[in-house]
Design an enzyme around this catalytic site. Sequence first.
Site, PDB file in Angstrom:
ATOM      1  N   LYS A  28      21.424  47.351  65.526  1.00 38.57           N
ATOM      2  CA  LYS A  28      21.638  48.648  65.074  1.00 38.57           C
ATOM      3  C   LYS A  28      20.387  49.112  64.170  1.00 38.57           C
ATOM      4  O   LYS A  28      19.640  50.020  64.302  1.00 38.57           O
ATOM      5  CB  LYS A  28      22.761  48.652  64.212  1.00 38.57           C
TER       6      LYS A  28
ATOM      7  N   ARG B 218      40.773  49.881  59.741  1.00 32.11           N
ATOM      8  CA  ARG B 218      40.707  50.552  58.291  1.00 32.11           C
ATOM      9  C   ARG B 218      41.431  52.093  58.527  1.00 32.11           C
ATOM     10  O   ARG B 218      42.305  52.568  57.890  1.00 32.11           O
ATOM     11  CB  ARG B 218      39.601  50.893  57.737  1.00 32.11           C
TER      12      ARG B 218
ATOM     13  N   SER C 219      30.490  48.074  54.673  1.00 32.65           N
ATOM     14  CA  SER C 219      29.335  47.452  54.246  1.00 32.65           C
ATOM     15  C   SER C 219      28.041  48.587  53.978  1.00 32.65           C
ATOM     16  O   SER C 219      27.545  48.543  53.043  1.00 32.65           O
ATOM     17  CB  SER C 219      28.684  46.458  55.214  1.00 32.65           C
TER      18      SER C 219
HETATM   19  O1  PNS Z   1      30.573  44.222  61.831  1.00 32.31           O
HETATM   20  P1  PNS Z   1      30.729  44.726  63.192  1.00 32.31           P
HETATM   21  O2  PNS Z   1      29.266  45.611  63.392  1.00 32.31           O
HETATM   22  O3  PNS Z   1      31.807  45.867  63.589  1.00 32.31           O
HETATM   23  O4  PNS Z   1      30.733  43.826  64.447  1.00 32.31           O
HETATM   24  C1  PNS Z   1      30.746  44.078  65.735  1.00 32.31           C
HETATM   25  C2  PNS Z   1      30.932  42.922  66.671  1.00 32.31           C
HETATM   26  C3  PNS Z   1      29.749  41.916  66.261  1.00 32.31           C
HETATM   27  C4  PNS Z   1      31.973  42.187  66.671  1.00 32.31           C
HETATM   28  C5  PNS Z   1      30.310  43.433  68.036  1.00 32.31           C
HETATM   29  O5  PNS Z   1      28.984  44.075  67.995  1.00 32.31           O
HETATM   30  C6  PNS Z   1      29.915  42.237  69.041  1.00 32.31           C
HETATM   31  O6  PNS Z   1      30.915  41.484  69.320  1.00 32.31           O
HETATM   32  N1  PNS Z   1      28.802  41.875  69.438  1.00 32.31           N
HETATM   33  C7  PNS Z   1      28.247  40.895  70.105  1.00 32.31           C
HETATM   34  C8  PNS Z   1      27.822  41.537  71.595  1.00 32.31           C
HETATM   35  C9  PNS Z   1      29.254  41.460  72.648  1.00 32.31           C
HETATM   36  O7  PNS Z   1      29.953  40.600  72.753  1.00 32.31           O
HETATM   37  N2  PNS Z   1      29.191  42.697  73.151  1.00 32.31           N
HETATM   38  C10 PNS Z   1      30.104  43.058  74.212  1.00 32.31           C
HETATM   39  C11 PNS Z   1      31.819  43.478  73.557  1.00 32.31           C
HETATM   40  S1  PNS Z   1      31.612  45.113  72.740  1.00 32.31           S
END
Ligand code: PNS
Length: 175
Positions: free
Chosen positions: A50, A100, A138
Site C-alpha cells: 500500500k 468494526r 491505524s
Molecule cells: O491490517 P490489514 O492491512 O487489514 O491486513 C491485511 C492482510 C495482511 C491480512 C492481507 O493483506 C494479507 O493477508 N496479505 C497477504 C497476501 C495474501 O495472502 N493475499 C491473498 C488473500 S487476499
Amino acid sequence: MNNRLLRDSSRIAIYPGSFDPITNGHLDLIQRGSRLFDRLIVSILRNESKEPPLFSAEERIEMLREVAEPYPNVEVDSFDGLLVDHAANRAATAILRGIRAISDYEYELQMALMNRRLRPEIETVFMMSNEAYSFISSRMVKEVFSLGGNITGLAPPSVEARMRGRFSKIKQKGA
Ligand code: PNS
C-alpha cells in the site's frame, strides 16, 4: 490425555495484519482471541504494497511483543507472501479477523473467500470489534497524531511513546 494428543488437538490461529501501528482495537482482539484459541500467532505482513510503513517490521514486532506480554499463549511473528501458506507453515487451522463496521465486511468477505479457495482447510473466524474501538484504525491514529491530536485511549501508551519519537524525528528531518 498424553502430551502428544494434547499437542495435536491444540487450536492455533493466526491474527494477521499490518499493525502500523497497533491500536487498542487490535489489542482488544488479541486479548479476546487468546481466550478462544490455545495459541494465537499475531503475524505482521512485511511486504506491504500500500504505502511505506511508519514503523519497520522489526519495530512493529517489538511493539506487539511488548503489548502481548501479559498473554502467555500469544506470540508474534511476520510473514511475506500468501497468508494461508504462512498459516499452514505455522500449523494454524484458523485466521482471526476483526470487523468494526459494515464497511469492513466486503473486503473481509473477499479475503476470506479467496483464502478459503486457496486452502479450504483453514477457516476464517470473525470477531466483532468492541464498540468502544469500532471507529479506530491505524491510519486514523497516525493522521490524528501527525496533526497534533490526542490519541490517548486509541493506542497503547508504549505505542504512543514510539509515535512521539518517530514524528519528532520526521519533524527534525523536515526542519
Ligand atoms: O491490517 P490489514 O492491512 O487489514 O491486513 C491485511 C492482510 C495482511 C491480512 C492481507 O493483506 C494479507 O493477508 N496479505 C497477504 C497476501 C495474501 O495472502 N493475499 C491473498 C488473500 S487476499
